[in-house]
Design a protein around this motif. Structure first.
Motif, PDB file in Angstrom:
ATOM      1  N   GLU A   2       1.388  -9.595  -1.103  1.00 58.12           N
ATOM      2  CA  GLU A   2       1.582 -10.821  -0.385  1.00 58.12           C
ATOM      3  C   GLU A   2       0.351 -10.947   0.786  1.00 58.12           C
ATOM      4  N   SER A   3       0.132 -10.199   1.323  1.00 54.33           N
ATOM      5  CA  SER A   3      -1.126 -10.370   2.496  1.00 54.33           C
ATOM      6  C   SER A   3      -2.256 -10.438   1.658  1.00 54.33           C
ATOM      7  N   LEU A   4      -2.617 -10.015   0.641  1.00 54.14           N
ATOM      8  CA  LEU A   4      -3.818 -10.362   0.093  1.00 54.14           C
ATOM      9  C   LEU A   4      -3.757 -11.748  -0.586  1.00 54.14           C
ATOM     10  N   ALA A   5      -2.648 -12.255  -0.968  1.00 54.00           N
ATOM     11  CA  ALA A   5      -2.546 -13.681  -1.867  1.00 54.00           C
ATOM     12  C   ALA A   5      -2.571 -14.496  -0.685  1.00 54.00           C
ATOM     13  N   TYR A   6      -2.189 -14.213   0.452  1.00 55.19           N
ATOM     14  CA  TYR A   6      -2.132 -15.169   1.585  1.00 55.19           C
ATOM     15  C   TYR A   6      -3.547 -15.329   1.938  1.00 55.19           C
ATOM     16  N   LEU A   7      -4.314 -14.196   2.094  1.00 53.19           N
ATOM     17  CA  LEU A   7      -5.751 -14.297   2.805  1.00 53.19           C
ATOM     18  C   LEU A   7      -6.823 -14.866   1.927  1.00 53.19           C
ATOM     19  N   LYS A   8      -6.491 -14.635   0.482  1.00 54.17           N
ATOM     20  CA  LYS A   8      -7.326 -15.009  -0.486  1.00 54.17           C
ATOM     21  C   LYS A   8      -8.129 -16.411  -0.428  1.00 54.17           C
ATOM     22  N   PRO A   9      -7.590 -17.460  -0.207  1.00 58.99           N
ATOM     23  CA  PRO A   9      -8.109 -18.942  -0.090  1.00 58.99           C
ATOM     24  C   PRO A   9      -8.867 -19.207   1.207  1.00 58.99           C
ATOM     25  N   HIS A  10      -8.735 -18.049   1.897  1.00 59.32           N
ATOM     26  CA  HIS A  10      -9.644 -18.278   3.388  1.00 59.32           C
ATOM     27  C   HIS A  10     -10.973 -17.650   3.295  1.00 59.32           C
ATOM     28  N   VAL A  11     -11.255 -16.940   2.412  1.00 62.75           N
ATOM     29  CA  VAL A  11     -12.575 -16.055   2.289  1.00 62.75           C
ATOM     30  C   VAL A  11     -13.265 -16.250   1.060  1.00 62.75           C
ATOM     31  N   GLU A  12     -14.662 -15.925   1.232  1.00 63.21           N
ATOM     32  CA  GLU A  12     -15.524 -15.834  -0.055  1.00 63.21           C
ATOM     33  C   GLU A  12     -15.277 -14.331  -0.662  1.00 63.21           C
ATOM     34  N   LYS A  13     -14.999 -13.473   0.114  1.00 63.91           N
ATOM     35  CA  LYS A  13     -14.768 -12.088  -0.502  1.00 63.91           C
ATOM     36  C   LYS A  13     -13.561 -11.432   0.284  1.00 63.91           C
ATOM     37  N   LEU A  14     -12.708 -10.649  -0.585  1.00 62.92           N
ATOM     38  CA  LEU A  14     -11.524 -10.141  -0.110  1.00 62.92           C
ATOM     39  C   LEU A  14     -11.574  -8.789  -0.673  1.00 62.92           C
ATOM     40  N   PHE A  15     -11.395  -7.732   0.220  1.00 61.98           N
ATOM     41  CA  PHE A  15     -11.715  -6.513  -0.054  1.00 61.98           C
ATOM     42  C   PHE A  15     -10.489  -5.551   0.381  1.00 61.98           C
ATOM     43  N   TYR A  16      -9.930  -4.894  -0.326  1.00 62.84           N
ATOM     44  CA  TYR A  16      -8.636  -3.814  -0.187  1.00 62.84           C
ATOM     45  C   TYR A  16      -9.022  -2.451   0.297  1.00 62.84           C
ATOM     46  N   ASP A  17      -8.981  -1.927   1.391  1.00 65.86           N
ATOM     47  CA  ASP A  17      -8.913  -0.672   1.665  1.00 65.86           C
ATOM     48  C   ASP A  17      -7.562  -0.002   1.419  1.00 65.86           C
ATOM     49  N   ALA A  18      -7.861   0.974   0.463  1.00 65.60           N
ATOM     50  CA  ALA A  18      -6.574   1.747   0.016  1.00 65.60           C
ATOM     51  C   ALA A  18      -6.528   3.238   1.024  1.00 65.60           C
ATOM     52  N   GLU A  19      -5.775   2.954   1.979  1.00 69.55           N
ATOM     53  CA  GLU A  19      -5.910   4.124   3.055  1.00 69.55           C
ATOM     54  C   GLU A  19      -5.366   5.319   2.264  1.00 69.55           C
ATOM     55  N   HIS A  20      -5.748   6.339   2.535  1.00 69.42           N
ATOM     56  CA  HIS A  20      -5.262   7.764   2.112  1.00 69.42           C
ATOM     57  C   HIS A  20      -5.119   7.807   0.640  1.00 69.42           C
ATOM     58  N   PHE A  21      -5.926   7.215  -0.182  1.00 66.54           N
ATOM     59  CA  PHE A  21      -5.872   7.028  -1.283  1.00 66.54           C
ATOM     60  C   PHE A  21      -5.959   8.546  -2.221  1.00 66.54           C
ATOM     61  N   PHE A  22      -6.951   9.309  -1.632  1.00 67.36           N
ATOM     62  CA  PHE A  22      -7.104  10.330  -2.209  1.00 67.36           C
ATOM     63  C   PHE A  22      -5.698  11.534  -2.240  1.00 67.36           C
ATOM     64  N   ASP A  23      -5.365  11.414  -0.840  1.00 71.37           N
ATOM     65  CA  ASP A  23      -4.146  12.447  -0.403  1.00 71.37           C
ATOM     66  C   ASP A  23      -2.963  11.885  -1.301  1.00 71.37           C
ATOM     67  N   GLY A  24      -3.000  10.362  -1.288  1.00 66.96           N
ATOM     68  CA  GLY A  24      -1.813   9.821  -1.865  1.00 66.96           C
ATOM     69  C   GLY A  24      -1.930  10.267  -3.414  1.00 66.96           C
ATOM     70  N   PHE A  25      -2.956   9.949  -3.888  1.00 68.15           N
ATOM     71  CA  PHE A  25      -3.205  10.222  -5.581  1.00 68.15           C
ATOM     72  C   PHE A  25      -2.620  11.657  -5.752  1.00 68.15           C
ATOM     73  N   LYS A  26      -3.112  12.779  -5.044  1.00 68.92           N
ATOM     74  CA  LYS A  26      -2.794  14.130  -5.374  1.00 68.92           C
ATOM     75  C   LYS A  26      -1.188  14.438  -5.235  1.00 68.92           C
ATOM     76  N   LYS A  27      -0.466  13.517  -4.337  1.00 65.06           N
ATOM     77  CA  LYS A  27       0.973  13.829  -4.213  1.00 65.06           C
ATOM     78  C   LYS A  27       1.753  12.909  -5.018  1.00 65.06           C
ATOM     79  N   ASN A  28       1.427  11.733  -5.355  1.00 65.33           N
ATOM     80  CA  ASN A  28       2.082  10.723  -6.200  1.00 65.33           C
ATOM     81  C   ASN A  28       1.166   9.771  -6.797  1.00 65.33           C
ATOM     82  N   GLN A  29       0.556  10.249  -7.953  1.00 63.47           N
ATOM     83  CA  GLN A  29      -0.321   9.594  -8.634  1.00 63.47           C
ATOM     84  C   GLN A  29       0.344   7.942  -9.140  1.00 63.47           C
ATOM     85  N   ASP A  30       1.406   7.943  -9.489  1.00 62.72           N
ATOM     86  CA  ASP A  30       2.080   6.677  -9.814  1.00 62.72           C
ATOM     87  C   ASP A  30       1.785   5.514  -8.910  1.00 62.72           C
TER      88      ASP A  30
END
Lengths: 357, 357
Positions: A129-157
């Motif tokens: 919802e946060s991304l969809a809300y911001l999308k019309p306001h910008v040229e480019k919208l980036f998503y930082d997946a915080e702690h992605f690597f640690d999260g992936f190791k513990k719960n990949q799905d």
């Protein structure tokens, strides 16, 4: 054909999380222009939802012209208790009026429980919802997946499900963050390849980025490994400033991409400005220059041992991995108890002293 | 079963090639004992053929007792013009009376031409003869293949031929050196695997080591990658001191091996002494501590941003990749314009200040 890469600098935001690294709004504006002339693609200026100085910076930057770089505002997904319209953080991002917004969300289940204290499904909802809300306001919208690597190791799905919601929400690039900086280089390839497979299986063409921290002293290496596997955005800071042990050092990543890996990007054409850019950041932050820093350090091409000096005088390639001038640096010959005849002759010539045979 | 690894420190030799890094003989003796109590396997003390201070150090060390570490003397293959018996460098190595000797030779053809100025065949001869001559004098004999990675890229056959001669000469371990520090992490695997294949094809069981320099800021990563591929000796220096941008930093490699990669070595059992050991080296060298250094830096577990402090108070794993106490370090909470409520409450409690609700 040269490979292209997006260079994303977060010195002004993540860099300022470093102990003793503080910049005024005026400093940040000067640094932004310097990064623009180096050719940095994206300059992350701050988190307007967290700090009045960041708001002031984004206001002032509306009167400044950048030739190449896109100014970027950073913030978090909305609070679960708020609607997007009533979320102060999302509204502050829109008010910053930048062409690019990056928001971060949680990929690691323990963070959803222990930091946000909400349900796993609720976290997925606020990402989308946060991304969809911001999308019309910008040229480019980036998503930082915080702690992605640690999260992936513990719960990949779950980690992959969070990326899925970011794609649905409209992210142009998914940046995989090693927020705690604990990852080691041999772990990078299997995780990146699994994410690339997941994106392909979904039929998506979203870009992938990497945001590494240096807690194991491998942030530059992890970033370069990810890029060598086809990741197309790299996030880092000048001289590696950042929380705890710092972020991936763009002053080391940029020349590796340009001089050694055959990449193309605006900043890679201007790397003779790298030394000056690195020095300006140290000076404005009032921090001592790290002379041992690769490429841009005062000692990076300094030769102390006698036999090395003798060989470098015959052929610089013998003890220099690149020509120092390429990054705006210079070769230096040192005198100490390690010196040999070649060091002394070099200094004598430099200072016009005649020596007996 | 845990994997074993040999930790080889060259702070006292290659470390002293760093600009401004100077140690007296007394400093070197104190550091040797500290490294011994940390559990370092091999301490390279200097190059007796190059420097009277190194000779003095080795003489004095004959009166000192090390409990675990083996003292190692370093030098070059003999000059082509000399016989082994008349070569001052080889004689100085024997006179140092250490249980281990490491000698380096040239793997890269341009060095044979431009630095030694001899024929390629002559270089192969002095490698084999120098090793064979030293072999009866020591418990262990190591061969540093200088510029191995650069040499391999330019002339693979010659680089491998130089290793072949070191095996014939009697080396117990072949250490592959990235002397100029220009190698990038994605280049490590194919080269290491080719060397391992070459050794297998020869029917040899010689050990392999890695000696990396940090000119691309990837020395720690390149070393860990090599170890993850089965290399069994790693050479580096405390805090990464060394020529130009330094050597692979053992203060980052040791905890990665112990806490993250399941390795076994004497020093890996004593890593709670790592912080003190790293600090002692800075102090004796009269150089400022690099607070951003991984694991042992004063800022390595320092938290500045409000939301990070709030999360760390709930669960330290959220923003710390290891427990700081494991390496003898501590967690710190900072106050700045980035602080939030959690930072202030923490400091108030610490100093016994009561706050209104």
């Amino acid at each position: 054909m040269k490979k292209s890469v997006q260079i994303y600098d977060t010195t002004l935001r993540d860099g300022t999380q470093a102990e003793n690294f503080n910049l005024s709004v005026t400093d940040k504006i000067r640094i932004s222009h310097k990064f623009d002339s180096l050719g940095i693609d994206f300059i992350e200026g701050g988190w307007p939802g967290s700090n009045p100085l960041a708001v002031d910076f984004f206001n002032k930057m509306q009167g400044e012209k950048l030739n190449h770089a896109k100014l970027t505002a950073f913030g978090s997904t909305r609070l679960f208790a708020n609607s997007c319209e009533k979320d102060k953080n999302l509204q502050a991002l829109i008010d910053a009026k930048t062409p690019v917004i990056t928001i971060f969300g949680k990929s690691w289940d323990i963070h959803v429980y222990d930091a946000l204290r909400i349900e796993l499904e609720d976290n997925l909802l606020i990402i989308e919802e946060s991304l969809a809300y911001l999308k019309p306001h910008v040229e480019k919208l980036f998503y930082d997946a915080e702690h992605f690597f640690d999260g992936f190791k513990k719960n990949q799905d779950y980690a992959l499900a969070s990326l899925d919601k970011a794609i649905i929400g409209g992210a142009d690039c998914l940046i995989l963050c090693d927020t705690n900086g604990g990852m080691l280089p041999h772990e990078v390839q299997p995780i990146i390849e699994r994410v690339q497979g997941f994106i392909r299986e979904r039929g998506s063409h979203v870009d992938l980025g990497i945001h590494a921290h240096n807690d194991t002293e491998t942030a530059v290496a992890n970033s370069l490994l990810a890029l060598s596997l086809g990741v197309n955005q790299v996030q880092g800071t000048m001289n590696g400033y950042g929380e705890r042990c710092g972020n991936a050092n763009l002053a080391s990543i940029i020349p590796a991409l340009s001089l050694k890996m055959g990449y193309e990007a605006k900043s890679l054409n201007n790397i003779d400005k790298l030394y000056d850019t690195a020095m300006l950041v140290d000076e404005l932050a009032n921090l001592p220059h790290n002379k041992y820093q690769p490429y841009v350090g005062r000692s990076a091409f300094a030769h102390k041992g006698g036999i090395h000096v003798s060989a470098v005088k015959r052929n610089p390639l013998t003890y220099e991995h690149i020509e120092p001038e390429k990054v705006g640096n210079i070769r230096r010959i040192l005198i100490s108890d390690q010196a040999g005849k070649s060091n002394v002759i070099h200094k004598a010539k430099k200072f016009g002293i005649e020596l007996d045979a």
